[in-house]
Design an enzyme around this catalytic site. Structure first.
Site, PDB file in Angstrom:
ATOM      1  CB  THR A 164      -4.521  -3.259   8.099  1.00 31.67           C
ATOM      2  OG1 THR A 164      -4.671  -2.600   9.362  1.00 31.67           O
ATOM      3  CG2 THR A 164      -3.133  -2.951   7.548  1.00 31.67           C
ATOM      4  NE  ARG A 170       5.870  -4.558   5.435  1.00 32.94           N
ATOM      5  CZ  ARG A 170       4.850  -3.849   5.924  1.00 32.94           C
ATOM      6  NH1 ARG A 170       4.251  -4.245   7.031  1.00 32.94           N
ATOM      7  NH2 ARG A 170       4.430  -2.772   5.297  1.00 32.94           N
ATOM      8  CG  ASP A 226       0.374   3.530   6.720  1.00 32.47           C
ATOM      9  OD1 ASP A 226      -0.551   2.820   6.268  1.00 32.47           O
ATOM     10  OD2 ASP A 226       1.461   3.065   7.103  1.00 32.47           O
ATOM     11  CE  LYS A 250      -2.297  -1.380   3.662  1.00 34.48           C
ATOM     12  NZ  LYS A 250      -1.811  -2.784   3.738  1.00 34.48           N
ATOM     13  CB  THR A 251       3.820   2.313   1.976  1.00 35.61           C
ATOM     14  OG1 THR A 251       3.123   2.219   3.223  1.00 35.61           O
ATOM     15  CG2 THR A 251       4.749   3.518   2.018  1.00 35.61           C
TER      16      THR A 251
END
Length: 366
Positions: free
Chosen positions: A172, A231, A123, A78-79
């Site tokens: 999230t 990640r 975020d 997402k980032t």
């Protein structure tokens, strides 16, 4: 101030802003691996194609695109997508988070310093304070904020016009967003877990960027244990690289991957120590359940929130764990994974109600 920061503290779209807790090596690692353009973003083909259309239409109109909401589990990009949006628009990006904005004044200070066309990345937007959320409604819809001057009966609202900008929100837990805020996003993209092939593509690319020699078998082994999350895949790649450099030939091959991942308690299904601890507690201590979340968390020495948000999503998605109205229960797949035989079903009582193995419900549903 860093070389890529502007005088008003906004950040260039190609820059990477990380949490201050990481080491310099981790920051360089993450900065090197983040894709800079949508064409370089692997996986998520539906979201990527939809987002590409939104951005191209905005470029042709010469106006900022609609506000964008990105939702999905942690670690899926997402980032990275927020930074790609800024790069595709050739605009700077301002990065902050919901927990950091606890007062309307905090948000007003950020909004009032935005430049025209700038991207504001929020975020964990679902954790923003309610007064700030209400200010954001007006800013997103009308590009205006009302600054309150004074207190009590003499307080005055001074309207402040804002230049057009784009909010990119990441969450999230999209269900925690209030409906008025969610409705103000013109585009919502949900990121799903990645396939093994997509993860292998990411790992091949990242190994090349880091100048790490690898083999297809080694990369595939890491990808298969990465729980569908880039990640995690990048983190495991680092650990296998370290093992290969210290104990191997320096090549991330199949033997190095298997030995290193076994050393770091990542099994063939991607389960780590905590995942297996939860399953073992369910099967060995509570005969497969059902057992309450609090009791299960105490059994493994973790907080209930950790078990619910970190462990459960993957175990439920992969079919190891079942959530029932009476608590958590182990599936047949969990027993098989641990190499254990499930208990025989208990015979029903004369009233037709099955009895529990321990003869009491006490402590099982807390």
């Amino acid at each position: 101030m860093t070389d890529d920061a502007y005088e008003d503290s906004s950040i260039d779209a190609t820059a990477r802003v990380v949490d201050p807790g990481g080491t310099d090596d981790e920051r360089r690692f993450e900065a090197a691996l983040r894709p800079k353009r949508l064409a370089d973003f692997p996986g998520q083909p539906r979201v990527s194609s939809q987002l590409a259309l939104v951005l191209e239409a905005a470029r042709r109109r010469g106006a900022p695109p609609d506000h964008v909401l990105l939702s999905g589990p942690p670690g899926l990009g997402k980032t990275s997508l927020a930074m790609i949006i800024a790069a595709e628009l050739e605009q700077p990006i301002r990065i902050t988070s919901g927990p950091a904005i606890q007062h309307a004044g905090d948000l007003a200070a950020i909004l009032s310093s935005l430049a025209e066309g700038e991207v504001l990345f929020l975020d964990e937007i679902h954790r923003m304070a309610r007064p700030a959320e209400e200010m954001l409604y007006l800013a997103m819809e009308d590009f205006r904020v009302d600054i309150i001057v004074g207190k009590g009966p003499g307080a005055t609202a001074i309207p402040l016009q804002l230049p057009p900008f784009t909010v990119v929100g990441a969450t999230t837990r999209a269900g925690l967003l209030p409906a008025p805020l969610r409705d103000r996003f013109g585009f919502t993209g949900h990121l799903d877990y990645y396939s093994g092939a997509d993860l292998a593509t990411i790992l091949h690319r990242n190994a090349a960027l880091l100048d790490v020699e690898s083999t297809p078998d080694g990369i595939s082994e890491i990808a298969s244990r990465s729980r569908g999350t880039p990640r995690i895949a990048n983190r495991l790649l680092r650990r296998v690289r370290d093992y290969a450099q210290v104990h191997g030939t320096g090549v991330v091959d199949l033997d190095a991957a298997r030995t290193a991942l076994a050393l770091f308690d990542v099994d063939v299904s991607g389960l780590d120590r905590l995942d297996r601890g939860v399953l073992e507690a369910l099967c060995k201590r509570f005969a497969g359940g059902p057992v309450g979340l609090t009791t299960l968390a105490i059994a493994v020495g973790e907080e209930p929130d950790t078990v619910e948000t970190v462990v459960e999503p993957y175990l439920v998605r992969e079919g190891y764990l079942i959530r029932t109205p009476r608590g958590r229960a182990a599936s047949d797949k969990a027993w098989e994974h641990l190499g254990l035989a499930p208990p025989e079903p208990t015979a029903p009582t004369s009233a037709g109600t099955p009895t529990l193995p321990f003869g009491s419900d006490e402590g099982r549903f807390g």
